[in-house]
Design a protein around this motif. Structure first.
Motif, PDB file in Angstrom:
ATOM      1  N   THR A  43      54.005  46.560  10.565  1.00 41.06           N
ATOM      2  CA  THR A  43      54.790  47.105  11.686  1.00 41.06           C
ATOM      3  C   THR A  43      56.078  47.723  11.185  1.00 41.06           C
ATOM      4  N   ASN A  74      57.442  47.587  21.050  1.00 45.20           N
ATOM      5  CA  ASN A  74      57.128  48.953  21.494  1.00 45.20           C
ATOM      6  C   ASN A  74      58.189  49.488  22.461  1.00 45.20           C
ATOM      7  N   GLU A  77      61.297  50.328  20.438  1.00 44.85           N
ATOM      8  CA  GLU A  77      61.097  51.547  19.663  1.00 44.85           C
ATOM      9  C   GLU A  77      61.121  52.780  20.568  1.00 44.85           C
TER      10      GLU A  77
END
Length: 329
Positions: A43, A74, A77
Motif C-alpha cells: 500500500t 482510500n 488518499e
C-alpha cells in the motif's frame, strides 16, 4: 582483481538498498505496525506510485486511531489528491469528537475543500468568536448623527459552512440594523438612553440567516453623538434660497436697467422727431405766407404770444429762486 569485483558488487548492493529504502518508507511502515494501523508495505509502494506522500496519510491515520476514529486509507488518499489538508481534517474530527459535535469525515472534507478552516470552525463552535464592527454612522429623525460600534458574538454553524456567507455579511447586516434603529427613533436621546434598542432590533431581524454563523449576542461597545445634520441641511437650504433670491433680484435689476435704456432711447427718438418737426415749422409758415393762408398780422400775433410765454416762464423762474423755500434749479 577479485577484491575490486567484490567492492563493485558491494557498492551496487548498497546503492540498490539505499534506493529501495528511499522509495519504500520502511520506518513509516514499522511505526504504523507499532500503532496497530493496518497499512501494508505494498500500500505504501502504491502511494509512492500515485505520487502521494505516505507520511501525509499514515501519520493522520495513527492520530485518528489513537483518538478512537476509524478512517480508511482510500478516503484520506482521495482527499489528499483533491488538494485537501488531511492532517487538518483529522484534527477537526478529533476536536469535534471531544466536544460532542456531530461531524463526519465527508462533511469535514467538503468544508476543507471549500477553502474554510474546518479546525477553526470546530474551535469556534466550542469557543464563540467576537466580531467587532467598524463605526457606523446613522441619523435620527431630529437630524442628530449618532456613531455606534457593536461587538457581535457568533458561533460557527457546521452545517452552513459550505455555501454560507462569511463575517463580512454579518458586519454589513449589523450595520444595516444600526442604521434602521437609529433612523426610526424620534430623537437621538432615545437611542442614547436605551442602547439595547439596537441589539433587540438586530437580533429580531434574524441576520444570521444564510450565513456560516449563529449570532449569540450583539452588544453596543460605543455610541457617540456626531454632527447636527438637520441644522446643517437647513443652513444649506437657507443659503441656497438666499442665492436664488439674489439671482432673481439681479435678474429684475437687469430687466429694469434694460427697460430704462429702452425708454431713454424712445425719448431721444421722440426728441429727434420734435426737432425735425420744429425744423419744418418755418418752412410751413413761409409756404402759408406765400399762398395767402396766413397774414402778416397773424405772424406778428404769434410772435407776441411766443414772447409773452417766454417772459412769463422767466418771471416764474425768478420768483422761485427769490422766494424762501422755493425750488431752485
Amino acid at each position: 582483481m577479485e577484491f575490486i569485483l567484490i567492492l563493485v558488487v558491494l557498492g551496487i548492493a548498497i546503492f540498490v538498498l539505499a534506493l529501495f529504502f528511499s522509495f519504500i518508507p520502511i520506518g513509516l511502515w514499522i511505526s504504523a505496525l507499532a500503532a496497530n494501523v493496518n497499512v501494508g508495505i505494498f500500500t505504501l509502494i502504491g502511494m509512492r506510485l500515485r505520487r502521494v506522500v505516505p507520511a501525509r496519510i499514515v501519520n493522520p491515520m495513527i492520530k485518528a486511531l489513537k483518538a478512537g476514529l476509524q478512517v480508511s486509507t482510500n478516503k484520506l488518499e482521495a482527499h489528499y489528491l483533491a488538494g485537501g489538508n488531511v492532517d487538518r481534517v483529522v484534527n477537526a474530527l478529533i476536536a469535534a469528537q471531544r466536544a460532542n459535535i456531530p461531524l463526519e469525515f465527508e462533511r469535514a472534507a467538503a468544508i476543507d475543500l471549500a477553502g474554510r478552516d474546518v479546525l477553526q470552525a470546530v474551535q469556534m463552535s466550542v469557543n464563540p468568536k467576537v466580531i467587532e464592527t467598524p463605526v457606523v454612522a446613522a441619523i435620527a429623525k431630529d437630524g442628530i448623527e449618532l456613531r455606534a460600534k457593536a461587538r457581535v458574538t457568533v458561533r460557527a454553524n457546521i452545517d452552513r459552512l459550505v455555501g454560507g456567507a462569511g463575517e463580512e455579511t454579518i458586519i454589513a447586516r449589523v450595520g444595516e440594523g444600526i442604521v434602521t434603529t437609529v433612523g426610526s427613533a424620534e430623537t437621538h436621546k432615545e437611542v442614547l438612553e436605551n442602547p439595547d434598542l439596537i441589539s433587540r432590533t438586530v437580533l429580531n431581524k434574524g441576520l444570521d440567516a444564510g450565513t456560516a454563523f449563529e449570532i449569540l449576542s450583539i452588544d453596543i461597545a460605543d455610541i457617540d453623538v456626531g454632527r447636527n445634520i438637520g441644522a446643517q441641511l437647513q443652513t444649506d437650504q437657507a443659503e441656497a434660497d438666499k442665492r436664488i433670491a439674489q439671482a432673481k433680484a439681479e435678474e429684475r435689476r437687469a430687466m429694469a436697467v434694460a427697460k430704462e435704456q429702452e425708454m431713454k432711447a424712445a425719448v431721444q427718438e421722440m426728441r429727434a422727431k420734435v426737432v425735425e418737426a420744429e425744423a419744418d415749422v418755418p418752412k410751413a409758415m413761409a409756404a402759408a405766407l406765400r399762398e395767402g393762408k396766413m397774414g402778416v398780422m397773424d405772424y406778428y400775433n404769434m410772435q407776441n404770444v411766443i414772447a409773452d410765454t417766454q417772459m412769463r416762464d422767466s418771471i416764474s423762474k425768478i420768483g422761485k429762486n427769490d422766494v424762501p423755500g422755493g425750488e431752485k434749479k
